[in-house]
Design a protein around this motif. Structure first.
Motif, PDB file in Angstrom:
ATOM      1  N   UNK A  40      -0.370  56.627 -25.665  1.00 48.23           N
ATOM      2  CA  UNK A  40      -1.573  55.987 -25.615  1.00 48.23           C
ATOM      3  C   UNK A  40      -1.164  54.808 -26.220  1.00 48.23           C
ATOM      4  N   UNK A  41      -0.590  54.507 -27.215  1.00 47.10           N
ATOM      5  CA  UNK A  41      -0.450  53.188 -28.023  1.00 47.10           C
ATOM      6  C   UNK A  41       0.368  52.290 -27.119  1.00 47.10           C
ATOM      7  N   UNK A  42       1.360  52.905 -26.266  1.00 42.97           N
ATOM      8  CA  UNK A  42       1.585  51.777 -25.307  1.00 42.97           C
ATOM      9  C   UNK A  42       0.878  51.417 -24.189  1.00 42.97           C
ATOM     10  N   UNK A  43      -0.397  51.997 -24.109  1.00 44.86           N
ATOM     11  CA  UNK A  43      -1.449  51.354 -23.033  1.00 44.86           C
ATOM     12  C   UNK A  43      -1.806  52.427 -22.258  1.00 44.86           C
ATOM     13  N   UNK A  44      -1.155  53.664 -22.043  1.00 43.36           N
ATOM     14  CA  UNK A  44      -1.360  54.442 -21.039  1.00 43.36           C
ATOM     15  C   UNK A  44      -2.982  55.390 -21.315  1.00 43.36           C
ATOM     16  N   UNK A  45      -3.799  55.552 -20.342  1.00 43.13           N
ATOM     17  CA  UNK A  45      -5.077  56.123 -20.779  1.00 43.13           C
ATOM     18  C   UNK A  45      -4.613  57.621 -20.443  1.00 43.13           C
ATOM     19  N   UNK A  77       6.092  45.340 -27.064  1.00 39.44           N
ATOM     20  CA  UNK A  77       4.585  45.430 -26.889  1.00 39.44           C
ATOM     21  C   UNK A  77       4.134  44.134 -27.176  1.00 39.44           C
ATOM     22  N   UNK A  86       6.045  56.784 -18.896  1.00 37.87           N
ATOM     23  CA  UNK A  86       5.385  56.689 -20.146  1.00 37.87           C
ATOM     24  C   UNK A  86       4.888  58.089 -20.852  1.00 37.87           C
ATOM     25  N   UNK A  99      -7.156  51.117 -23.035  1.00 35.19           N
ATOM     26  CA  UNK A  99      -5.882  51.315 -23.878  1.00 35.19           C
ATOM     27  C   UNK A  99      -4.994  50.139 -23.796  1.00 35.19           C
ATOM     28  N   UNK A 142      -3.475  47.820 -26.489  1.00 39.57           N
ATOM     29  CA  UNK A 142      -2.125  47.885 -26.565  1.00 39.57           C
ATOM     30  C   UNK A 142      -1.324  46.690 -26.404  1.00 39.57           C
ATOM     31  N   UNK A 197       2.249  58.209 -28.693  1.00 46.15           N
ATOM     32  CA  UNK A 197       2.886  57.108 -28.417  1.00 46.15           C
ATOM     33  C   UNK A 197       2.521  56.444 -26.720  1.00 46.15           C
ATOM     34  N   UNK A 255       9.670  50.886 -22.037  1.00 42.51           N
ATOM     35  CA  UNK A 255       8.321  51.527 -21.928  1.00 42.51           C
ATOM     36  C   UNK A 255       7.293  50.697 -22.854  1.00 42.51           C
ATOM     37  N   UNK A 258       5.055  53.619 -13.873  1.00 45.77           N
ATOM     38  CA  UNK A 258       5.024  53.340 -14.941  1.00 45.77           C
ATOM     39  C   UNK A 258       4.066  54.369 -16.016  1.00 45.77           C
ATOM     40  N   UNK A 259       3.215  54.694 -15.564  1.00 48.91           N
ATOM     41  CA  UNK A 259       2.479  55.675 -16.111  1.00 48.91           C
ATOM     42  C   UNK A 259       3.080  57.080 -16.293  1.00 48.91           C
ATOM     43  N   UNK A 265       4.706  48.386 -21.064  1.00 45.85           N
ATOM     44  CA  UNK A 265       3.916  48.957 -20.221  1.00 45.85           C
ATOM     45  C   UNK A 265       2.348  48.291 -19.913  1.00 45.85           C
TER      46      UNK A 265
END
Lengths: 257, 343
Positions: free
Chosen positions: B234-239, A151, B225, A70, A74, B232, A98, B221-222, A101
């Motif tokens: 997931x879309x900033x990069x958190x699995x 981002x 988020x 992900x 992202x 949202x 955020x 950070x996880x 990230x």
């Protein structure tokens, strides 16, 4: 470049998208239009890797998107969903942080310049230390766009970014996105409800009906009264604007469907 | 500036509650005896403080920190303000394991009666291990039952509530089944008590806690988020699907260690995150630190109150935290309503 190959999405008994293949260029503002329940939002989510697939693949720059971490997705694609939810009590600045990230490593602090640059671009930097919850709908939408910008994506995918906004703020948001596209070269793919907004801002419109692409092309090529009738079951007259590039639909009435 | 003042007050409150918990108890002591503890000069009374109260205070700190952190993680990851780590099988599983062990000990040694039977054949040193095993098994079972092509917060909550009530029923059946003269120790443990805890109960739980704390700070950070909606996040990069179970396992271990020391101390995991949100900043790091301090303070105060109101009788800390917790929670909701954040 974002590409769907023979994409099918659905559950055991219900198909939402059926065998869709489409190429989305990073240079364009592409807009998905269609009736409620046509599958346009699902297609957007599937292209962002945020929806499980039944068959087919999404490719991001030649790699299978659903196999990428992900974090990596992202760093290339930012998504603004229809009704994002902010954590309680944060300021605008703390929320936008955020967005960084995916760029941050373990124990790495957020980069304040990146956050402020994103807020500057959307005109929200003076609101940085205000509580997010106290902002109006239009301002909140700008903050969400700032978060996506933080981002540093190559593409921005938006699901009905103008819903819940009044006419003035709808245009504000769309103008902001257009400026983002022009000045920072960020590709756009968005779902819009209003076909006239689509016609005015899109380089390319994809019309979705019952989980399949019914028409695909520049607004001047595809926006016709026949298309609107097929998509929405509405009777319209199509007027032409002075440039001839942005046909405009004026409703005459609702057809019995 | 405001942040510094807030921190100063919080730490002051914590230190004050530590001193009070050393000073007051069923045996009369005064401040001089407490002072002698630190100056190294002291007699029999100071020994009471060192041998009995100091470990209790330390245990209270550890339990408060673990339970409140666990609660914060559960509430954040499950996006549910009512999530309490002890509701998700940890308490039920630990209780059942301990009660079964007591039952077995009594069955094999039928001649003795009451507290003596259970405590002489089931050494207090074994109880934390049995509780830890029971708590973690129950949590594992809940994870297993709610796992179906990935992780779902709502399934986990429902399975947790269902299993907790089954376990609760089994515990009650077991307690009733032990002959009535022998239920004392079981009931004392089930209420969540710090009675007769010494450093040998606390020290084994520390390495876990230190490792867990390090992981939580690595995953700040996880965790932060995850407070966004799942899409949202997931879309900033958190699995989300991977990070959430990992955080929940850490939180469950925190809760299980706490329960293994003191038994199920109620309400701390539920209310401390809410108190911290009201008095602290909303940044995740501040929330975690505030949580730890407030949690420790609350359990220390609960334990001190429990052993001083009716000496020489002791009200278990779990009962005090629940008695204090419920009105505090109601008050918080009331304040929250006026602030509109719980509307």
């Amino acid at each position: 470049m974002l590409e769907a190959r023979n994409l099918s999405v659905g559950y055991a008994d219900k198909t939402i998208l059926e065998d869709i293949s489409v190429l989305i260029a990073k240079e364009d503002i592409s807009v998905l239009v269609g009736a409620n329940g046509s599958g346009k939002s699902t297609l957007l989510k599937a292209l962002a890797g945020l929806h499980p697939l039944k068959a087919g693949q999404v490719h991001l720059d030649g790699e299978v998107l659903h196999h990428l971490p992900r974090r990596e997705v992202a760093s290339k694609i930012a998504v603004l969903s229809q009704s994002p939810q902010a954590p309680e009590g944060l300021t605008v600045y703390q929320l936008v942080e955020h967005g960084q990230f995916a760029q941050r490593r373990f124990f790495e602090a957020p980069d304040p310049d990146g956050v402020m640059a994103a807020l500057d671009f959307t005109g929200m930097s003076t609101y940085a230390h205000r509580p997010f919850e106290a902002l109006s709908g239009g301002e909140q939408q700008r903050v969400w766009i700032s978060l996506a910008l933080a981002q540093k994506p190559q593409m921005l995918l938006l699901d009905e970014p103008t819903s819940y906004l009044d006419m003035g703020h709808q245009i504000d948001v769309l103008e902001l996105l257009k400026r983002l596209h022009r000045e920072q070269g960020i590709g756009m793919l968005m779902v819009l409800h209003d076909i006239n907004h689509a016609s005015l801002y899109a380089d390319r419109i994809m019309a979705i009906r019952e989980g399949a692409i019914l028409a695909d092309g520049a607004p001047s090529e595809i926006v016709t009264s026949e298309l609107v009738r097929a998509l929405f079951g509405a009777e319209v007259s199509v007027l032409s604007d002075p440039t001839g590039q942005h046909p405009y639909c004026v409703p005459k009435g609702r057809l019995k469907v | 500036m405001l942040g510094l003042v807030r921190w100063f007050l919080l730490i002051l409150l914590l230190v004050l509650s530590c001193l009070l918990s050393l000073r007051f108890g069923s045996v009369g002591t005064d401040w001089q005896d407490v002072w002698r503890l630190f100056s190294g000069t002291g007699g029999a009374v100071t020994d009471i403080i060192r041998e009995y109260r100091l470990p209790r205070t330390a245990a209270a700190i550890v339990i408060g920190v673990y339970l409140s952190l666990s609660g914060l993680i559960f509430q954040t990851v499950l996006r549910n303000p009512l999530a309490d780590p002890t509701l998700f099988g940890v308490s039920g599983g630990a209780s059942l394991a301990v009660v079964i062990a007591m039952g077995v000990a009594i069955t094999f040694n039928p001649s003795e009666t009451g507290l003596k039977a259970a405590s002489s054949y089931l050494s207090l040193e074994w109880i934390p291990l049995i509780a830890l095993f029971g708590g973690l098994s129950a949590t594992g079972l809940i994870f297993l039952m709610s796992w179906s092509r990935g992780f779902s917060a709502i399934r986990l909550i429902l399975m947790g509530v269902i299993l907790a009530s089954v376990l609760q029923a089994l515990v009650m059946a077991m307690v009733v089944g032990l002959s009535e003269a022998r239920t004392e120790l079981a009931i004392l443990w089930l209420a969540g008590s710090l009675y007769a805890r010494d450093f040998s109960h606390i020290i084994p739980a520390l390495p876990w806690g230190a490792a867990g704390l390090l992981l939580v700070f690595l995953m700040l950070p996880q965790l932060s988020a995850l407070r966004l909606d799942a899409l949202t996040a997931r879309s900033v990069g958190v699995s989300v699907g991977m990070v959430s179970p990992v955080l929940l396992v850490i939180a469950a271990c925190f809760a299980a260690s706490a329960v293994s020391i003191a038994g199920p101390v109620g309400f701390v995991g539920l209310i401390v995150p809410h108190i911290s949100r009201l008095i602290g900043s909303y940044q995740m790091k501040d929330q975690i630190l505030t949580n730890m301090v407030v949690g420790a303070t609350l359990v220390i105060v609960g334990d001190t109150v429990g052993r001083t109101v009716l000496p020489p009788l002791e009200i278990p800390v779990g009962i005090v935290t629940s008695l204090m917790g419920a009105p505090v929670f109601a008050l918080l909701i009331y304040i929250g309503m006026r602030r509109n954040s719980y509307a």
